[in-house]
Motif scaffolding. Structure first.
Motif, PDB file in Angstrom:
ATOM      1  N   ALA A  33       0.834  -1.211   0.000  1.00  0.00           N
ATOM      2  CA  ALA A  33       0.000   0.000   0.000  1.00  0.00           C
ATOM      3  C   ALA A  33       0.861   1.251   0.000  1.00  0.00           C
ATOM      4  CB  ALA A  33      -0.931  -0.008   1.211  1.00  0.00           C
ATOM      5  N   THR A  34       1.999   1.205   0.682  1.00  0.00           N
ATOM      6  CA  THR A  34       2.857   2.398   0.718  1.00  0.00           C
ATOM      7  C   THR A  34       3.390   2.710  -0.677  1.00  0.00           C
ATOM      8  OG1 THR A  34       4.994   1.297   1.197  1.00  0.00           O
ATOM      9  CG2 THR A  34       3.544   1.745   3.064  1.00  0.00           C
ATOM     10  N   ASP A  35       3.723   1.685  -1.447  1.00  0.00           N
ATOM     11  CA  ASP A  35       4.235   1.920  -2.802  1.00  0.00           C
ATOM     12  C   ASP A  35       3.163   2.548  -3.695  1.00  0.00           C
ATOM     13  OD1 ASP A  35       6.647   0.914  -2.051  1.00  0.00           O
ATOM     14  OD2 ASP A  35       6.601  -0.855  -3.323  1.00  0.00           O
ATOM     15  N   TRP A  36       1.939   2.084  -3.557  1.00  0.00           N
ATOM     16  CA  TRP A  36       0.846   2.677  -4.327  1.00  0.00           C
ATOM     17  C   TRP A  36       0.679   4.160  -3.984  1.00  0.00           C
ATOM     18  CZ3 TRP A  36      -3.455   1.006  -7.500  1.00  0.00           C
ATOM     19  CH2 TRP A  36      -3.336  -0.312  -7.990  1.00  0.00           C
ATOM     20  N   ILE A  37       0.628   4.450  -2.710  1.00  0.00           N
ATOM     21  CA  ILE A  37       0.400   5.834  -2.291  1.00  0.00           C
ATOM     22  C   ILE A  37       1.562   6.726  -2.714  1.00  0.00           C
ATOM     23  CG2 ILE A  37       0.148   7.351  -0.270  1.00  0.00           C
ATOM     24  CD1 ILE A  37      -1.385   5.019   1.067  1.00  0.00           C
ATOM     25  N   GLU A  38       2.782   6.237  -2.582  1.00  0.00           N
ATOM     26  CA  GLU A  38       3.956   7.017  -2.978  1.00  0.00           C
ATOM     27  C   GLU A  38       3.914   7.347  -4.466  1.00  0.00           C
ATOM     28  OE1 GLU A  38       6.548   4.780   0.486  1.00  0.00           O
ATOM     29  OE2 GLU A  38       6.721   4.154  -1.604  1.00  0.00           O
ATOM     30  N   ASN A  39       3.594   6.361  -5.289  1.00  0.00           N
ATOM     31  CA  ASN A  39       3.512   6.594  -6.725  1.00  0.00           C
ATOM     32  C   ASN A  39       2.395   7.575  -7.074  1.00  0.00           C
ATOM     33  OD1 ASN A  39       5.292   4.867  -8.674  1.00  0.00           O
ATOM     34  ND2 ASN A  39       4.894   3.532  -6.925  1.00  0.00           N
ATOM     35  N   ALA A 142      -1.483  16.156 -15.297  1.00  0.00           N
ATOM     36  CA  ALA A 142      -0.489  16.406 -16.347  1.00  0.00           C
ATOM     37  C   ALA A 142       0.595  17.397 -15.926  1.00  0.00           C
ATOM     38  CB  ALA A 142      -1.183  16.907 -17.610  1.00  0.00           C
ATOM     39  N   LYS A 143       0.261  18.326 -15.051  1.00  0.00           N
ATOM     40  CA  LYS A 143       1.249  19.346 -14.696  1.00  0.00           C
ATOM     41  C   LYS A 143       2.405  18.794 -13.869  1.00  0.00           C
ATOM     42  CE  LYS A 143      -1.462  21.092 -10.756  1.00  0.00           C
ATOM     43  NZ  LYS A 143      -2.271  22.237 -10.294  1.00  0.00           N
ATOM     44  N   TYR A 144       2.265  17.572 -13.352  1.00  0.00           N
ATOM     45  CA  TYR A 144       3.348  16.957 -12.591  1.00  0.00           C
ATOM     46  C   TYR A 144       4.149  15.973 -13.437  1.00  0.00           C
ATOM     47  CZ  TYR A 144       0.837  19.161  -8.804  1.00  0.00           C
ATOM     48  OH  TYR A 144       0.201  20.089  -8.008  1.00  0.00           O
ATOM     49  N   GLY A 145       3.876  15.941 -14.736  1.00  0.00           N
ATOM     50  CA  GLY A 145       4.689  15.169 -15.652  1.00  0.00           C
ATOM     51  C   GLY A 145       4.597  13.667 -15.451  1.00  0.00           C
ATOM     52  N   ALA A 146       5.711  12.996 -15.727  1.00  0.00           N
ATOM     53  CA  ALA A 146       5.796  11.537 -15.631  1.00  0.00           C
ATOM     54  C   ALA A 146       6.919  11.162 -14.673  1.00  0.00           C
ATOM     55  CB  ALA A 146       6.030  10.932 -17.013  1.00  0.00           C
ATOM     56  N   PRO A 147       6.678  11.257 -13.374  1.00  0.00           N
ATOM     57  CA  PRO A 147       7.712  10.948 -12.382  1.00  0.00           C
ATOM     58  C   PRO A 147       7.886   9.448 -12.170  1.00  0.00           C
ATOM     59  CG  PRO A 147       5.683  11.519 -11.280  1.00  0.00           C
ATOM     60  CD  PRO A 147       5.421  11.674 -12.749  1.00  0.00           C
ATOM     61  N   VAL A 148       8.980   9.088 -11.525  1.00  0.00           N
ATOM     62  CA  VAL A 148       9.260   7.682 -11.223  1.00  0.00           C
ATOM     63  C   VAL A 148       9.716   7.559  -9.773  1.00  0.00           C
ATOM     64  CG1 VAL A 148      10.838   5.768 -11.659  1.00  0.00           C
ATOM     65  CG2 VAL A 148       9.821   6.972 -13.579  1.00  0.00           C
ATOM     66  N   GLU A 149       9.166   6.564  -9.090  1.00  0.00           N
ATOM     67  CA  GLU A 149       9.643   6.226  -7.747  1.00  0.00           C
ATOM     68  C   GLU A 149      10.587   5.035  -7.869  1.00  0.00           C
ATOM     69  OE1 GLU A 149       8.101   4.538  -3.432  1.00  0.00           O
ATOM     70  OE2 GLU A 149       7.017   4.074  -5.269  1.00  0.00           O
ATOM     71  N   VAL A 150      11.705   5.080  -7.162  1.00  0.00           N
ATOM     72  CA  VAL A 150      12.675   3.990  -7.248  1.00  0.00           C
ATOM     73  C   VAL A 150      13.098   3.514  -5.867  1.00  0.00           C
ATOM     74  CG1 VAL A 150      13.593   4.831  -9.444  1.00  0.00           C
ATOM     75  CG2 VAL A 150      14.665   5.564  -7.318  1.00  0.00           C
ATOM     76  N   GLY A 151      13.621   2.315  -5.841  1.00  0.00           N
ATOM     77  CA  GLY A 151      14.363   1.820  -4.691  1.00  0.00           C
ATOM     78  C   GLY A 151      15.780   1.589  -5.189  1.00  0.00           C
ATOM     79  N   GLY A 152      16.671   1.213  -4.327  1.00  0.00           N
ATOM     80  CA  GLY A 152      18.020   0.987  -4.833  1.00  0.00           C
ATOM     81  C   GLY A 152      18.974   0.424  -3.811  1.00  0.00           C
ATOM     82  N   ASP A 153      20.100  -0.021  -4.315  1.00  0.00           N
ATOM     83  CA  ASP A 153      21.205  -0.488  -3.474  1.00  0.00           C
ATOM     84  C   ASP A 153      22.277   0.589  -3.432  1.00  0.00           C
ATOM     85  OD1 ASP A 153      20.114  -3.120  -3.057  1.00  0.00           O
ATOM     86  OD2 ASP A 153      20.642  -3.550  -5.134  1.00  0.00           O
ATOM     87  N   ARG A 217      12.180  10.073  -7.353  1.00  0.00           N
ATOM     88  CA  ARG A 217      12.278  10.103  -5.900  1.00  0.00           C
ATOM     89  C   ARG A 217      12.440   8.685  -5.373  1.00  0.00           C
ATOM     90  NH1 ARG A 217      13.086  14.636  -6.859  1.00  0.00           N
ATOM     91  NH2 ARG A 217      12.382  16.504  -5.727  1.00  0.00           N
ATOM     92  N   PHE A 218      13.182   8.576  -4.265  1.00  0.00           N
ATOM     93  CA  PHE A 218      13.396   7.286  -3.621  1.00  0.00           C
ATOM     94  C   PHE A 218      12.150   6.919  -2.815  1.00  0.00           C
ATOM     95  CE2 PHE A 218      15.472   4.113  -0.930  1.00  0.00           C
ATOM     96  CZ  PHE A 218      16.379   3.545  -1.808  1.00  0.00           C
ATOM     97  N   ASP A 219      11.948   5.646  -2.638  1.00  0.00           N
ATOM     98  CA  ASP A 219      10.811   5.124  -1.865  1.00  0.00           C
ATOM     99  C   ASP A 219      10.663   5.871  -0.543  1.00  0.00           C
ATOM    100  OD1 ASP A 219       9.604   3.314   0.239  1.00  0.00           O
ATOM    101  OD2 ASP A 219       9.266   2.079  -1.526  1.00  0.00           O
ATOM    102  N   ALA A 220       9.536   6.548  -0.362  1.00  0.00           N
ATOM    103  CA  ALA A 220       9.347   7.418   0.806  1.00  0.00           C
ATOM    104  C   ALA A 220       9.363   6.657   2.120  1.00  0.00           C
ATOM    105  CB  ALA A 220       8.032   8.193   0.673  1.00  0.00           C
TER     106      ALA A 220
END
Length: 260
Positions: A33-39, A142-153, A217-220
């Protein structure tokens, strides 16, 4: 998002179910659920508001986060949109939630929103690009474009020897991931990466989305204090979807859990 909603409604009209959703994950139940809300939040407000949310200065009970949570709930609580209905969401593990897509008698649901690692839970023998595909979770405002949420090492060095720094510098170049990308399992953040290096058409789509993103943005929840991001956020979203708490109560309880 309007096109996605049209697709959802067409699937329902055709007698199908759009979404396969499960958030059970043992002690970590609720993280999906957190990933959905973050996206959704990234697509409905500014990246700066997202950053403020991570820091605790934009409250969970704010209009922005409340709106993002509602958009998620409009899908999750629609019994026509979720295979098995809302009640199955908290009972089904996130990995098993994908299995009805590959039912031997035909898909019982068609979409699952998750990190690229979710393919490791798919049945053996499936071919990316043939048996399944991927699409970018669509923009909403549309005014916020096409953002991406990521995780990472994260790479780290414990000394400053020249040879150590040379290796760390090499890690900044896409070349060091080329073989891994070809074999599958690595999504590269480096700007000098060639998308043709991806051995999987699914991972190539994800890699392209990162390259083309209007903001990243990184996973909140991973950045928030553990008591929130890996605690109350998971717990309260589970309670909300289970129907034991309303939305306002769940969000206020998360705010109250923020460390002083």
């Amino acid at each position: 998002m309007a096109e996605l909603q049209t697709l959802e409604d067409q699937m329902v009209k055709d007698g199908s179910t759009p979404w396969c959703i499960g958030i059970e994950s043992g002690a970590a139940t609720g993280w999906v659920a957190t990933d959905w809300i973050e996206n959704i939040l990234l697509r409905t407000t500014t990246p700066e508001n997202y950053d403020a949310w991570v820091k605790g200065t934009l409250k969970f009970s704010s209009p922005e986060v409340t709106n993002a949570t509602k958009i998620m709930a409009d899908i999750w609580t629609n019994p026509k949109y979720v295979y098995g209905g809302t009640a199955t969401i908290i009972k089904t593990s996130f990995g098993d939630s994908t299995l009805p897509m590959f039912d031997a008698k035909g898909p019982k649901c068609f979409m699952n929103m998750n990190g690229n690692f979710i393919t490791s839970f798919f049945p053996q023998g499936l071919v990316a690009g043939t048996d399944y595909g991927v699409f970018y979770f669509p923009p909403i405002d549309a005014k916020y474009g096409a953002p991406v949420e990521v995780g990472g090492d994260i790479w780290g060095a414990t000394n400053v020897k020249p040879e150590t720094l040379a290796v760390m510098e090499y890690f900044t170049k896409g070349e060091h991931l080329k073989v891994w990308m070809q074999q599958g399992g690595a999504i590269a953040p480096q700007k000098d990466v060639d998308l043709s290096w991806y051995g999987s058409p699914v991972e190539a789509v994800i890699g392209a989305a990162i390259v083309k993103a209007s903001a990243e943005r990184f996973d909140a929840s991973d950045l928030m204090p553990g008591a929130v991001g890996a605690g109350s956020f998971w717990k309260e979203m589970t309670s909300y979807i289970a129907g034991t708490e309303d939305q306002a109560t769940a969000l206020k309880n998360i705010d109250a859990s923020w460390p002083k």
